[in-house]
Enzyme design. Structure first.
Site, PDB file in Angstrom:
ATOM      1  N   THR A   1       0.914  -1.136   0.000  1.00 37.37           N
ATOM      2  CA  THR A   1       0.000   0.000   0.000  1.00 37.37           C
ATOM      3  C   THR A   1       0.946   1.176   0.000  1.00 37.37           C
ATOM      4  O   THR A   1       2.113   1.012   0.357  1.00 37.37           O
ATOM      5  CB  THR A   1      -0.840   0.010   1.289  1.00 37.37           C
TER       6      THR A   1
ATOM      7  N   GLY B   1       0.706  -0.702   5.715  1.00 32.66           N
ATOM      8  CA  GLY B   1       0.981  -1.585   6.846  1.00 32.66           C
ATOM      9  C   GLY B   1      -0.227  -2.392   7.287  1.00 32.66           C
ATOM     10  O   GLY B   1      -0.242  -2.934   8.388  1.00 32.66           O
TER      11      GLY B   1
HETATM   12  O1  DON Z   1      -7.305  -1.289   3.158  1.00 32.45           O
HETATM   13  C1  DON Z   1      -6.637  -1.982   3.898  1.00 32.45           C
HETATM   14  O2  DON Z   1      -6.717  -1.952   5.101  1.00 32.45           O
HETATM   15  C2  DON Z   1      -5.636  -2.938   3.296  1.00 32.45           C
HETATM   16  N1  DON Z   1      -6.064  -3.353   2.019  1.00 32.45           N
HETATM   17  C3  DON Z   1      -4.317  -2.250   3.257  1.00 32.45           C
HETATM   18  C4  DON Z   1      -3.237  -3.189   2.898  1.00 32.45           C
HETATM   19  C5  DON Z   1      -1.940  -2.749   3.393  1.00 32.45           C
HETATM   20  O3  DON Z   1      -1.735  -1.693   3.905  1.00 32.45           O
HETATM   21  C6  DON Z   1      -0.862  -3.699   3.266  1.00 32.45           C
HETATM   22  N2  DON Z   1       0.316  -3.069   3.674  1.00 32.45           N
HETATM   23  N3  DON Z   1       1.218  -3.089   4.146  1.00 32.45           N
END
Ligand code: DON
Length: 581
Positions: A387, A482
């Protein structure tokens, strides 16, 4: 700085990426030097914070295909320096029309991998609609200018960095299963097997360049209908997924009312549901202010204990109540109300860790929950930096905090044939079975069950903190990837700046602590705490787990006294902060 001098400046500043040096003009922080350079280029061309953030987001889609992309979605907060107004845009993916509550369940059990790898994991992408909507509403420059750096990056190619390597390595099997993804993101060895491209190898994405050119010319229609939409639907359906051209044609972004709260005299605006992050930020900071009205000393063990306990309780609320407010009654106002925050703070034992399972249904705090008393506890691999966050504050005080994702590393690993569009696996953010943990070990409940058209609950937490002196002026724009750890990363950066008076560079560098109620363990990153402090937390009953590192906070700070901007990119990733002198 003149645009032609940009390349040299980027090189120079890359050496000092973490030093939060002052800028008199606009400042940006992103996870990629190319995205920060594109953002700065927009500012130099007379664009504002939105032009800069959107240019960076499109570049991020090209240079960080493992983190975010046009096949994903996200959230943004946009503050207008002149009117003092802040708007929130939800351009997250939604479940396709043919999605069903039990689509990942067979014989009463969630099938591992079905909601993370391959075509069935794909939700309707929102990024292109979102970025262009932001530009239309708040930007000054035309899409052709704003998308140009991304198109150039896709044509010129990106070199395979250590980050690319580790992300692709983590998703190697998944990528190998998709011929188009393999063709673009892997290389064929002499023996004919698909392998990681070597470090330094240059990956070109001409199909993606063409898609971006079509979007630059034709707007969102060029993505949500016609050739690109058909390729997305055909690819997904050929692999057994359910996304259709009708789903794409029907996609709409959703304006949301920013969630408002405060911390020690600073106004805070953050992302409301379907983000679960904003609620947690306001609850935890609210509880800390209540429990420690005098402020928090850096790494004070007692305050750390209170922080962990407040976070534990915020994540119980998250599991119980949060989901898409358009589909169920999400009690957001109550959850961030002073009364509820006082209850939350009051239930904390200052001397002893509360067992997470004691906060489940049998206790009055969780009555009415759909969670079982013994949910499966899945310990996720915490480092999944898939992300990305972009923070910009321009010379006029306009600010953008934008977090965007394709969820897992390289999303679903599915590329829509001939388009270069790597598709998300955002369906995994739903509760595949309420009460059963997802890839981040997060347990969510009934409000986050799968329904067609619904937005999955998210941790993404773009946040703006305002100056005490003038609550209409942004002091800090911040966010992070994260997964489940996003809200706690944001909380800690804010607390370091507000409580510790720490400079923003140091605030994003500092070691971190995270709890998410289940699994019942306190994650401490490798620079988080020294042994003596850990021992005092253990003595209070916290089960500590040392984790290498997580998150990638990207933040811009404005010194309320001087008006100078300072930007900081987390040293845990390959990002860079830049600004205008
Ligand atoms: O929207 C969310 O909470 C997740 N799809 C985010 C994924 C994420 O941050 C992975 N990262 N490190």
């Amino acid at each position: 700085m003149a645009v032609r001098g940009l390349a040299a400046a980027v090189l120079l500043l890359a050496c000092a990426a973490q030093a939060a040096r002052p800028y008199r003009g606009g400042a940006v922080a992103t996870a990629y030097p190319q995205a920060s350079a594109a953002a700065l280029e927009m500012l130099e061309k007379g664009g504002n914070a939105t032009d800069a953030a959107v240019a960076a987001a499109f570049v991020a889609a090209v240079v960080g295909p493992y983190h975010s992309g046009v096949g994903g979605g996200g959230f943004a907060l946009v503050h207008d320096g002149k009117s003092g107004e802040t708007k929130a845009l939800d351009f997250r993916e939604v479940a396709p029309k043919a999605a069903t509550r039990d689509m990942y369940v067979k014989d009463g059990k969630v099938v591992p991998g079905l909601s993370t790898d391959g075509p069935l994991a794909v939700a309707v992408p929102g990024a292109v609609a979102g970025y262009l909507q932001l530009l239309k509403e708040h930007g000054k420059l035309p899409p052709s200018v704003v998308l140009a750096p991304a198109i150039a990056a896709a044509r010129k190619g990106i070199w395979v960095t250590p980050r690319y390597h580790s992300m692709a390595n983590g998703r190697l099997e998944c990528l190998r299963r998709d011929a188009e993804a393999s063709r673009i993101f892997l290389v064929k060895s002499e023996g004919g097997t698909l392998e990681l491209p070597p470090l330094g190898h240059v990956l070109k994405q001409p199909d993606l360049a063409r898609t971006l050119e079509a979007v630059a010319k034709g707007g969102a229609r060029a993505f949500y209908s016609g050739r690109v939409a058909k390729a997305i639907a055909d690819t997904v359906q050929a692999g057994g997924g359910v996304l259709t051209v009708e789903d794409l044609a029907a996609y709409k972004t959703r304006p949301r009312q920013p969630l408002e709260g405060g911390y020690r005299g600073h106004r805070i605006l953050t992302m409301p549901p379907p983000s679960a992050g904003g609620v947690a930020v306001l609850q935890v900071l609210g509880a800390l202010e209540k429990l420690r009205p005098q402020g928090i000393a850096f790494k004070d063990p007692e305050a750390l204990h209170l922080y962990v306990e407040a976070v534990r309780r915020a994540y119980v609320d998250r599991a119980k109540y949060l989901g898409d407010p358009d589909f169920s009654d999400v009690p957001t106002a109550r959850l961030v109300s002073p009364g509820h925050i006082a209850d939350l703070a009051g239930s904390i034992d200052p001397k002893k860790a509360t067992a997470s399972l004691s906060l489940l249904p049998q206790s009055p705090r969780t009555q009415g929950s759909t969670l079982t008393d013994k949910p499966a506890v899945h310990t996720p691999e915490p480092e999944k930096k898939n992300t990305t966050h972009i923070s910009v504050i321009d010379k006029d005080g306009n600010a953008v905090a934008l977090t965007t994702t394709i969820n897992y590393g390289f999303g679903s690993c599915v590329v829509a044939k001939g388009t270069g569009v790597l598709l998300n696996d955002e369906m995994d953010d739903f509760a595949a079975q309420p009460g059963v943990p997802n890839a981040y070990g997060l347990v969510t409940g009934e409000p986050n069950a799968i329904q067609p058209g619904k937005v999955p609950q998210s941790s993404m937490t773009p946040t703006l903190v305002f100056s005490k002196e003038d609550p209409r002026k942004v002091m800090l724009a911040v966010g992070s990837p994260g997964g489940s750890t996003i809200p706690t990363t944001v909380i800690q950066v804010i607390s370091h700046v507000v409580d510790g008076g720490m400079d923003v560079g140091r605030a994003v560098n500092e070691g971190r602590l995270h709890h998410q109620y289940l699994p019942d363990e306190l994650w401490v990153d490798k620079w988080g705490l020294e042994p003596a402090t850990l021992a005092t937390l253990e003595a209070r009953g916290h089960k500590i787990r040392r984790v290498d590192q997580w998150g990638d906070a990207e933040a811009v700070f404005v010194d309320p006294k001087t008006g100078l901007r300072y930007s900081a990119s987390d040293p845990r990733n390959e990002g860079m902060s830049l600004g205008q002198d």
